[in-house]
Design a protein around this motif. Structure first.
Motif, mmCIF file in Angstrom:
data_model
loop_
_atom_site.group_PDB
_atom_site.id
_atom_site.type_symbol
_atom_site.label_atom_id
_atom_site.label_comp_id
_atom_site.label_asym_id
_atom_site.label_seq_id
_atom_site.Cartn_x
_atom_site.Cartn_y
_atom_site.Cartn_z
ATOM 1 N N LYS A 95 0.836 -1.202 0.000
ATOM 2 C CA LYS A 95 0.000 0.000 0.000
ATOM 3 C C LYS A 95 0.871 1.253 0.000
ATOM 4 O O LYS A 95 0.622 2.195 -0.757
ATOM 5 C CB LYS A 95 -0.920 -0.010 1.220
ATOM 6 C CG LYS A 95 -1.907 1.121 1.252
ATOM 7 C CD LYS A 95 -2.862 0.951 2.427
ATOM 8 C CE LYS A 95 -3.945 2.001 2.422
ATOM 9 N NZ LYS A 95 -4.904 1.782 3.518
ATOM 10 N N VAL A 96 1.902 1.268 0.844
ATOM 11 C CA VAL A 96 2.823 2.413 0.900
ATOM 12 C C VAL A 96 3.506 2.593 -0.454
ATOM 13 O O VAL A 96 3.592 3.710 -0.981
ATOM 14 C CB VAL A 96 3.871 2.245 2.023
ATOM 15 C CG1 VAL A 96 4.982 3.273 1.908
ATOM 16 C CG2 VAL A 96 3.207 2.323 3.389
ATOM 17 N N LYS A 97 3.995 1.486 -1.027
ATOM 18 C CA LYS A 97 4.665 1.572 -2.332
ATOM 19 C C LYS A 97 3.733 2.137 -3.386
ATOM 20 O O LYS A 97 4.138 2.963 -4.203
ATOM 21 C CB LYS A 97 5.157 0.189 -2.782
ATOM 22 C CG LYS A 97 6.474 -0.188 -2.229
ATOM 23 C CD LYS A 97 7.105 -1.430 -2.804
ATOM 24 C CE LYS A 97 6.343 -2.258 -3.768
ATOM 25 N NZ LYS A 97 7.046 -3.472 -4.177
ATOM 26 N N GLY A 98 2.481 1.704 -3.346
ATOM 27 C CA GLY A 98 1.503 2.210 -4.307
ATOM 28 C C GLY A 98 1.261 3.699 -4.138
ATOM 29 O O GLY A 98 1.157 4.442 -5.122
ATOM 30 N N LEU A 99 1.185 4.148 -2.888
ATOM 31 C CA LEU A 99 0.957 5.566 -2.618
ATOM 32 C C LEU A 99 2.164 6.421 -2.995
ATOM 33 O O LEU A 99 2.026 7.587 -3.324
ATOM 34 C CB LEU A 99 0.599 5.775 -1.140
ATOM 35 C CG LEU A 99 -0.757 5.216 -0.715
ATOM 36 C CD1 LEU A 99 -0.882 5.214 0.806
ATOM 37 C CD2 LEU A 99 -1.890 6.014 -1.337
ATOM 38 N N LEU A 100 3.358 5.839 -2.939
ATOM 39 C CA LEU A 100 4.580 6.576 -3.278
ATOM 40 C C LEU A 100 5.020 6.353 -4.720
ATOM 41 O O LEU A 100 6.049 6.884 -5.132
ATOM 42 C CB LEU A 100 5.719 6.190 -2.332
ATOM 43 C CG LEU A 100 5.619 6.712 -0.915
ATOM 44 C CD1 LEU A 100 6.733 6.149 -0.046
ATOM 45 C CD2 LEU A 100 5.636 8.237 -0.890
ATOM 46 N N GLY A 101 4.261 5.563 -5.454
ATOM 47 C CA GLY A 101 4.612 5.278 -6.841
ATOM 48 C C GLY A 101 4.768 6.555 -7.643
ATOM 49 O O GLY A 101 3.920 7.434 -7.608
ATOM 50 N N GLY A 102 5.862 6.694 -8.340
ATOM 51 C CA GLY A 102 6.113 7.863 -9.160
ATOM 52 C C GLY A 102 6.766 9.028 -8.430
ATOM 53 O O GLY A 102 7.108 10.024 -9.050
ATOM 54 N N VAL A 103 6.932 8.919 -7.105
ATOM 55 C CA VAL A 103 7.597 9.988 -6.357
ATOM 56 C C VAL A 103 9.086 9.643 -6.330
ATOM 57 O O VAL A 103 9.544 8.847 -5.509
ATOM 58 C CB VAL A 103 7.027 10.142 -4.927
ATOM 59 C CG1 VAL A 103 7.693 11.297 -4.206
ATOM 60 C CG2 VAL A 103 5.518 10.327 -4.967
ATOM 61 N N VAL A 104 9.835 10.251 -7.221
ATOM 62 C CA VAL A 104 11.232 9.890 -7.466
ATOM 63 C C VAL A 104 12.122 10.107 -6.243
ATOM 64 O O VAL A 104 13.030 9.326 -5.994
ATOM 65 C CB VAL A 104 11.780 10.679 -8.678
ATOM 66 C CG1 VAL A 104 13.236 10.357 -8.926
ATOM 67 C CG2 VAL A 104 10.954 10.394 -9.898
ATOM 68 N N GLN A 105 11.846 11.121 -5.446
ATOM 69 C CA GLN A 105 12.742 11.433 -4.329
ATOM 70 C C GLN A 105 12.814 10.329 -3.280
ATOM 71 O O GLN A 105 13.752 10.283 -2.501
ATOM 72 C CB GLN A 105 12.347 12.755 -3.668
ATOM 73 C CG GLN A 105 11.074 12.684 -2.839
ATOM 74 C CD GLN A 105 10.604 14.056 -2.399
ATOM 75 O OE1 GLN A 105 10.159 14.847 -3.199
ATOM 76 N NE2 GLN A 105 10.730 14.316 -1.124
ATOM 77 N N PHE A 106 11.845 9.411 -3.275
ATOM 78 C CA PHE A 106 11.844 8.317 -2.301
ATOM 79 C C PHE A 106 12.208 6.970 -2.923
ATOM 80 O O PHE A 106 12.229 5.960 -2.227
ATOM 81 C CB PHE A 106 10.475 8.195 -1.628
ATOM 82 C CG PHE A 106 10.021 9.446 -0.943
ATOM 83 C CD1 PHE A 106 10.721 9.946 0.149
ATOM 84 C CD2 PHE A 106 8.909 10.137 -1.385
ATOM 85 C CE1 PHE A 106 10.308 11.110 0.783
ATOM 86 C CE2 PHE A 106 8.480 11.296 -0.757
ATOM 87 C CZ PHE A 106 9.189 11.785 0.327
ATOM 88 N N SER A 107 12.495 6.927 -4.214
ATOM 89 C CA SER A 107 12.657 5.651 -4.912
ATOM 90 C C SER A 107 13.791 4.786 -4.362
ATOM 91 O O SER A 107 13.648 3.573 -4.249
ATOM 92 C CB SER A 107 12.822 5.870 -6.414
ATOM 93 O OG SER A 107 13.952 6.656 -6.680
#
Length: 113
Positions: free
Chosen positions: A86-98
């Motif tokens: 769920k966290v990965k899905g919510l952060l998907g596309g946010v490059v600064q946390f990749s």
């Protein structure tokens, strides 16, 4: 949570270092879970206060995940994996946390697969 290795190796003398076989580290699960917990707490701190989509849901899920990991052996692997997805899905596309997300994903896979 540990791996059982059936190959026997005799090592003479004093050996107090870590032993790695086929990518499996012979260390305690507590050390691994504690390093995972540190990574998730770091991600939580970095996410806090940002203006991300579904910010509140993201922070709540990370808080729940930290609670699960602090429960140690009581943590249900399926619940941990589900919350992390769920966290990965919510952060998907946010490059600064990749980079941090990749490290956490790797550890979740190793510990809770």
């Amino acid at each position: 949570m540990g791996h059982r290795i059936t190959n026997k190796v005799n090592i003479g003398g004093d050996n107090s270092g870590r032993i790695t076989q086929t990518g499996i580290e012979g260390s305690s699960a507590d050390v691994t879970v504690s390093s995972l917990l540190e990574l998730i707490e770091r991600l939580t701190a970095e996410v806090r206060g940002k203006d991300l989509a579904k910010q509140e849901v993201l922070e709540d899920t990370l808080t729940d995940l930290v609670g699960d990991l602090r429960d140690g052996d009581k943590a249900e692997p399926a619940v941990v994996r589900s919350r992390w997805e769920k966290v990965k899905g919510l952060l998907g596309g946010v490059v600064q946390f990749s980079e941090l997300v990749a490290k956490i994903s790797d550890q979740v896979q190793k510990i809770f697969s």
